[in-house]
Design an enzyme around this catalytic site. Structure first.
Site, PDB file in Angstrom:
ATOM      1  N   ASN A   2      39.261  57.817 102.730  1.00 47.00           N
ATOM      2  CA  ASN A   2      38.828  57.739 101.326  1.00 47.00           C
ATOM      3  C   ASN A   2      39.988  57.163 100.503  1.00 47.00           C
ATOM      4  O   ASN A   2      41.120  57.077 100.976  1.00 47.00           O
ATOM      5  CB  ASN A   2      38.391  59.111 100.810  1.00 47.00           C
ATOM      6  CG  ASN A   2      39.451  60.173 101.068  1.00 47.00           C
ATOM      7  OD1 ASN A   2      40.595  60.034 100.619  1.00 47.00           O
ATOM      8  ND2 ASN A   2      39.090  61.197 101.815  1.00 47.00           N
ATOM      9  N   ASP A  38      37.833  61.064 109.596  1.00 48.99           N
ATOM     10  CA  ASP A  38      39.095  61.363 108.907  1.00 48.99           C
ATOM     11  C   ASP A  38      39.644  62.730 109.344  1.00 48.99           C
ATOM     12  O   ASP A  38      40.817  62.847 109.750  1.00 48.99           O
ATOM     13  CB  ASP A  38      38.813  61.345 107.400  1.00 48.99           C
ATOM     14  CG  ASP A  38      40.038  61.015 106.576  1.00 48.99           C
ATOM     15  OD1 ASP A  38      41.140  61.004 107.134  1.00 48.99           O
ATOM     16  OD2 ASP A  38      39.876  60.768 105.370  1.00 48.99           O
ATOM     17  N   SER A  75      31.701  53.841 106.871  1.00 47.34           N
ATOM     18  CA  SER A  75      30.754  54.075 105.759  1.00 47.34           C
ATOM     19  C   SER A  75      29.368  54.589 106.165  1.00 47.34           C
ATOM     20  O   SER A  75      28.541  54.822 105.288  1.00 47.34           O
ATOM     21  CB  SER A  75      30.567  52.805 104.888  1.00 47.34           C
ATOM     22  OG  SER A  75      31.683  52.606 104.046  1.00 47.34           O
TER      23      SER A  75
END
Ligand code: ADP
Length: 182
Positions: A30, A40, A123
């Site tokens: 992010n 992440d 995404s």
């Protein structure tokens, strides 16, 4: 499934990005480089605190760009933190920003002399980019880069977490390269 573009192998596998022994793995980061869920979280858990230390020093990364840090305890020597767009309505520049996130990552890999890099599907998790469109942008951008830019890359691998994601990427790659290597 594998295919060759611009002297490099482009490969699709199902698996876990944190386990890849490529020179770099790409994080679905992010813009705060602040850590989070999905890819992440998995990367920071597996790679240890050194990665976050460097992310804090860098401070952040605009959407559509990427930054490079150590791979910490990962097998990969580097993590390239790419910030894909949050999908809004499809007419807010999402495709341009997603393509740019892939291109920026590849550029960083080349600038650092890397030969192999592994990407997740940027995404398409928490950022809700429709899978079919995202696969199209991801693969056409990487193929375009490999064919048109100067690079020393030997391998670009997409590591797709689930069967549906892998199927969509395979469908697109088959279209881009009728002569896949199997
Ligand atoms: P974003 O916020 O960019 O949407 P996510 O991490 O939420 O990123 O999800 C991106 C994609 O990565 C999704 O398809 C998700 O299923 C997948 N994914 C989640 N964990 C892993 C992992 N450890 N390795 C590879 N892919 C993963």
């Amino acid at each position: 499934m594998r295919a060759e573009f611009g002297g490099a192998v482009l490969e699709l596998v199902q698996g876990d990005i944190t386990q890849q022994a490529t020179d770099a793995i790409v994080n679905a980061a992010n813009s705060g480089l602040a850590g989070g869920g999905g890819v992440d979280g998995a990367i920071h858990r597996a790679g240890g605190p050194k990665i976050m230390e460097e992310c804090r020093k860098i401070g952040g990364c605009p959407t559509g760009e990427a930054r490079i840090t150590t791979g910490g305890n990962l097998e990969a020597r580097y993590v390239i933190h790419a910030v894909g767009p949050v999908y809004r309505d499809g007419v807010s520049g999402e495709d341009r920003l997603l393509a740019s996130a892939y291109r920026s990552s590849l550029r960083l890999a080349v600038e650092n002399g890397l030969r192999s890099v592994a990407f997740p599907s940027l995404s398409t998790g928490a950022y809700h980019y429709p899978l079919r469109d995202a696969a199209d942008v991801a693969l056409s951008t990487v193929v375009g880069f490999l064919q048109n830019e100067r690079h020393g890359l030997e391998l670009v691998r997409f590591v797709l977490f689930d069967g549906r994601t892998q199927e969509e990427y395979e469908r697109v790659l088959r279209r881009l390269s009728p002569h896949t290597l199997g």
